[in-house]
Design a protein around this motif. Structure first.
Motif, mmCIF file in Angstrom:
data_model
loop_
_atom_site.group_PDB
_atom_site.id
_atom_site.type_symbol
_atom_site.label_atom_id
_atom_site.label_comp_id
_atom_site.label_asym_id
_atom_site.label_seq_id
_atom_site.Cartn_x
_atom_site.Cartn_y
_atom_site.Cartn_z
ATOM 1 N N PRO A 1 0.815 -1.203 0.013
ATOM 2 C CA PRO A 1 0.050 0.190 -0.087
ATOM 3 C C PRO A 1 1.049 1.300 -0.077
ATOM 4 O O PRO A 1 2.029 1.092 0.489
ATOM 5 C CB PRO A 1 -0.842 -0.335 1.224
ATOM 6 C CG PRO A 1 -0.001 -0.953 2.090
ATOM 7 C CD PRO A 1 0.641 -2.028 1.274
ATOM 8 N N VAL A 2 0.375 2.124 -0.571
ATOM 9 C CA VAL A 2 1.121 3.678 -0.569
ATOM 10 C C VAL A 2 0.541 4.316 0.757
ATOM 11 O O VAL A 2 -0.355 4.195 1.027
ATOM 12 C CB VAL A 2 0.816 4.393 -1.831
ATOM 13 C CG1 VAL A 2 1.500 3.333 -3.214
ATOM 14 C CG2 VAL A 2 -0.654 4.633 -2.267
ATOM 15 N N GLU B 1 -8.074 -1.613 -4.295
ATOM 16 C CA GLU B 1 -8.604 -2.936 -3.857
ATOM 17 C C GLU B 1 -8.867 -2.818 -2.463
ATOM 18 O O GLU B 1 -7.855 -2.604 -1.416
ATOM 19 C CB GLU B 1 -7.560 -3.858 -4.235
ATOM 20 C CG GLU B 1 -7.885 -5.271 -3.800
ATOM 21 C CD GLU B 1 -6.742 -6.350 -4.244
ATOM 22 O OE1 GLU B 1 -6.821 -7.492 -3.782
ATOM 23 O OE2 GLU B 1 -5.781 -6.050 -4.977
ATOM 24 N N ASN B 2 -9.978 -3.301 -1.868
ATOM 25 C CA ASN B 2 -10.509 -3.595 -0.582
ATOM 26 C C ASN B 2 -10.170 -2.192 0.072
ATOM 27 O O ASN B 2 -9.579 -2.132 1.233
ATOM 28 C CB ASN B 2 -9.737 -4.753 0.140
ATOM 29 C CG ASN B 2 -10.079 -5.944 -0.454
ATOM 30 O OD1 ASN B 2 -11.159 -6.294 -0.810
ATOM 31 N ND2 ASN B 2 -9.129 -6.766 -0.783
ATOM 32 N N GLN C 1 -9.799 -2.185 -14.528
ATOM 33 C CA GLN C 1 -10.371 -0.989 -14.185
ATOM 34 C C GLN C 1 -9.935 -0.438 -12.956
ATOM 35 O O GLN C 1 -10.454 0.720 -12.585
ATOM 36 C CB GLN C 1 -11.897 -1.145 -14.374
ATOM 37 C CG GLN C 1 -12.412 -1.522 -15.805
ATOM 38 C CD GLN C 1 -12.099 -0.607 -16.834
ATOM 39 O OE1 GLN C 1 -12.439 0.685 -16.591
ATOM 40 N NE2 GLN C 1 -11.417 -0.666 -17.948
ATOM 41 N N HIS C 2 -9.466 -1.370 -12.132
ATOM 42 C CA HIS C 2 -9.146 -0.806 -10.638
ATOM 43 C C HIS C 2 -7.974 0.133 -10.812
ATOM 44 O O HIS C 2 -7.517 0.647 -9.691
ATOM 45 C CB HIS C 2 -8.692 -2.079 -9.655
ATOM 46 C CG HIS C 2 -9.849 -3.056 -9.513
ATOM 47 N ND1 HIS C 2 -11.122 -2.734 -8.674
ATOM 48 C CD2 HIS C 2 -10.351 -4.293 -9.917
ATOM 49 C CE1 HIS C 2 -11.993 -3.385 -8.849
ATOM 50 N NE2 HIS C 2 -11.492 -4.554 -9.690
ATOM 51 N N GLN C 3 -7.352 0.132 -11.883
ATOM 52 C CA GLN C 3 -6.153 1.078 -11.980
ATOM 53 C C GLN C 3 -6.567 2.322 -12.949
ATOM 54 O O GLN C 3 -5.675 3.244 -13.181
ATOM 55 C CB GLN C 3 -5.026 0.261 -12.685
ATOM 56 C CG GLN C 3 -4.503 -0.804 -11.865
ATOM 57 C CD GLN C 3 -3.529 -1.738 -13.040
ATOM 58 O OE1 GLN C 3 -3.454 -1.567 -14.013
ATOM 59 N NE2 GLN C 3 -2.821 -2.618 -12.060
ATOM 60 N N GLY D 1 -6.644 5.875 0.561
ATOM 61 C CA GLY D 1 -7.329 4.618 0.228
ATOM 62 C C GLY D 1 -8.520 5.421 -0.886
ATOM 63 O O GLY D 1 -8.308 6.337 -1.427
ATOM 64 N N GLY D 2 -9.343 4.602 -0.874
ATOM 65 C CA GLY D 2 -10.690 4.802 -1.815
ATOM 66 C C GLY D 2 -11.896 5.359 -0.907
ATOM 67 O O GLY D 2 -11.994 4.680 -0.026
#
Length: 589
Positions: free
Chosen positions: A490-491, A524-525, A538-540, A571-572
């Protein structure tokens, strides 16, 4: 009196041992470790100092084998060889004296003793990064599967092919692997196609590793460096001492398959000025099992200048009439290939400023395509190669630093403005000290080479060329940062430092991806990771909306945001409550 008696007994014992050693058969004496002393410090030129004088200086040293009078210096007569004297590129490329042992001084080769007296460790994987114990049990030669396509049985006439010199360079190679490599060449190469075998020992701990192999075949020549020179300079010296019009470079842990050399030689007779490589079948490092590789791949690379295998494109397949047809490849792996000796030197050979190993395949691949040559993989030529997970030897300046330096040498000479993509993906290369590159740049001018943009459009058009501008993505003094992570990590956020590196990002508008080196920002998650860039993932996909200054992922209907301000986790989340991001170009000056 007791002291005198003890000295007398010790003296008698030493004399008896000496008498016993001198009465041993020569083939037993020769298996002692050779410890040649370096020559006294002096400079020499191959046209000013005769081999006889160098030989006499070497005889002044005492710490050498008994048969030292039969060791002779092998100095290339560069001035009399028109193939490469005309450009005067390699006049005494480096000043270490090389020598080989006259084959008449070696008795019948003893395979068992040769392998038994090699370096060993209780961990069979430690010394060579492959199982040496299994390698020793296999011995000098074995049957391996004929991995060629059935269409290879139909081929044009192989009559009147030129002979090749086969050049091995090595450092502390496992004796059984080196022996098996050489034996596979001897047994699977028609005698009339084998000019000689040149073994270049890059200052291995035990000189006997190569010297004893002189007993295998009269065409074997052994050269030895008195200090580590690395693959590039060792290969240049091996090529200078090769007798054949074609030179074939092989790694020292390979096994040649059936009719391996004929397709390579035939292609070079039909289309000169090329480099041709076999399909490389993998040999497992742990089991030494011989596996069959696909012949539907070619060599490619990432912008960090990592070599990679890539599938053939529809364009590639359309240009080939059958599975046995040559495969044009943008890049070769570098360990195994054949080339005309004259073209090798006229096109500048290798960049002799490169150290140890790494990056030389990029230089020779770019140069050959850009300067009027070509690179083909020949599907009907197969050579097995032990693929190791790590280098078993040390790099004097460290593996990473050496590779960064070598790749910068490549970029500064051959990649034009696209060198910036290397520096974005391998920041250490930008600051590597490389010295003067004017000689290689003059070579490029003299050969009237194409520019790198021509190479990308005509040789490797499918390679994605990202935006060469890099950016920081920040929020209130904190920047999106890889946190020293790699794939699938993770970033997060870190205080902006303005130096790029972990905070350097490419924003590819055409594919809507945010990239760091070879990885893409992936949702992701609820978290955001670095992951391999994948077409159609598409997650990118991220769109930077300038009016709101947010990064939006339409597939998941989320925006890039800070999910935990205390830990600065990224995150998102809901676009309504997500943060705004500033996108600022990074100066590369």
């Amino acid at each position: 009196m007791k002291v005198i008696a003890r000295v007398f007994v010790v003296g008698i014992t030493i004399c008896l041992v000496c008498i016993y050693i001198t009465t041993l058969p020569q083939h037993q004496q020769i298996f002692r470790v050779v410890q040649p002393s370096p020559l006294p410090p002096r400079s020499y030129h191959p046209h000013h100092d005769s081999a006889q004088n160098l030989h006499q200086n070497n005889n002044n040293n005492n710490n050498v084998i008994d048969n030292e009078q039969h060791i002779k210096v092998d100095v290339p007569d560069i001035q009399n060889n028109h193939d490469y004297a005309e450009d005067n590129i390699y006049d005494d490329p480096y000043k270490n004296v090389k020598y080989f042992v006259d084959e008449t001084q070696l008795s019948k080769f003893d395979e068992d003793r040769y392998i038994r007296y090699a370096r060993h460790d209780s961990d069979p994987m430690k010394l060579n990064s492959f199982d040496q114990e299994k390698s020793d049990k296999i011995g000098s030669f074995r049957s391996i599967p004929d991995s060629r396509h059935q269409s290879c049985s139909i081929h044009p006439s192989w009559a009147n092919l030129p002979a090749t010199s086969v050049i091995f360079t090595f450092y502390n190679e496992a004796r059984s692997a080196l022996l098996r490599s050489v034996m596979s060449v001897i047994k699977r190469t028609p005698p009339e196609l084998l000019a000689d075998i040149v073994l270049v020992d890059d200052a291995s701990t035990d000189p006997n590793d190569a010297i004893l192999l002189k007993g295998l075949h009269p065409k074997i020549k052994v050269l030895r460096n008195y200090k580590r020179e690395g693959l590039v300079r060792s290969r240049i010296y091996g090529a200078l001492n090769a007798n054949g019009p074609i030179i074939t470079f092989l790694d020292s842990h390979i096994e040649c398959n059936e009719e391996w050399i004929q397709p390579l030689l035939y292609q070079l007779t039909q289309k000169p000025r090329g480099i041709v490589s076999p399909v490389i079948d993998p040999i497992k490092a742990e089991s030494l099992d011989y596996r069959v590789a696909s012949s539907s791949i070619k060599g490619g690379f990432t912008w960090a200048l990592h070599f990679t295998w890539v599938p053939l494109t529809d364009r590639d397949n359309a240009q080939r009439s059958q599975p046995s047809s040559p495969i044009p490849t943008p890049m070769i792996a570098g360990g195994l290939f054949s080339v005309e000796k004259s073209w090798f030197f006229r096109s500048g050979a290798y960049d002799k400023n490169m150290d140890i190993w790494g990056g030389e395949n990029f230089e020779i691949s770019f140069k050959n395509w850009m300067c009027g040559g070509y690179l083909y993989i020949m599907p009907c030529s197969r050579v097995g190669h032990i693929f190791r997970k790590k280098h078993p030897y040390d790099f004097p300046d460290g593996n990473g630093a050496t590779y960064s330096r070598n790749t910068r040498l490549v970029a500064e000479v051959w990649m034009d403005e696209y060198k910036e993509l290397l520096y974005q993906n391998r920041a250490s290369s930008r600051y590597a000290q490389i010295g003067d590159t004017s000689e290689r740049k003059q070579l490029r001018e003299r050969l009237k080479c194409h520019n790198f943009e021509w190479y990308l459009k005509n040789v490797y058009p499918e390679l994605e060329v990202p935006d060469m501008n890099t950016y920081t993505i920040s929020h209130e003094g904190y920047c999106l940062d890889t946190l020293d992570g790699d794939e699938d990590t993770p970033v997060g956020l870190y205080r902006c430092h303005g130096k790029g590196g972990n905070q350097s990002w490419n924003i590819d508008k055409s594919s809507s991806r945010i990239k760091h080196r070879d990885f893409c920002l992936t949702y992701e998650n609820s978290l955001v990771y670095l992951h391999d860039c994948e077409a159609g993932n598409q997650h990118q996909s991220w769109t930077h909306e300038k009016d709101t200054q947010k990064f939006y992922n339409s597939y998941n209907n989320i925006c890039l945001t800070i999910t935990n301000p205390k830990t600065r986790t990224v995150g998102g989340g809901s676009c309504q409550s997500s943060v705004m991001w500033s996108v600022i170009p990074i100066s590369n000056s």
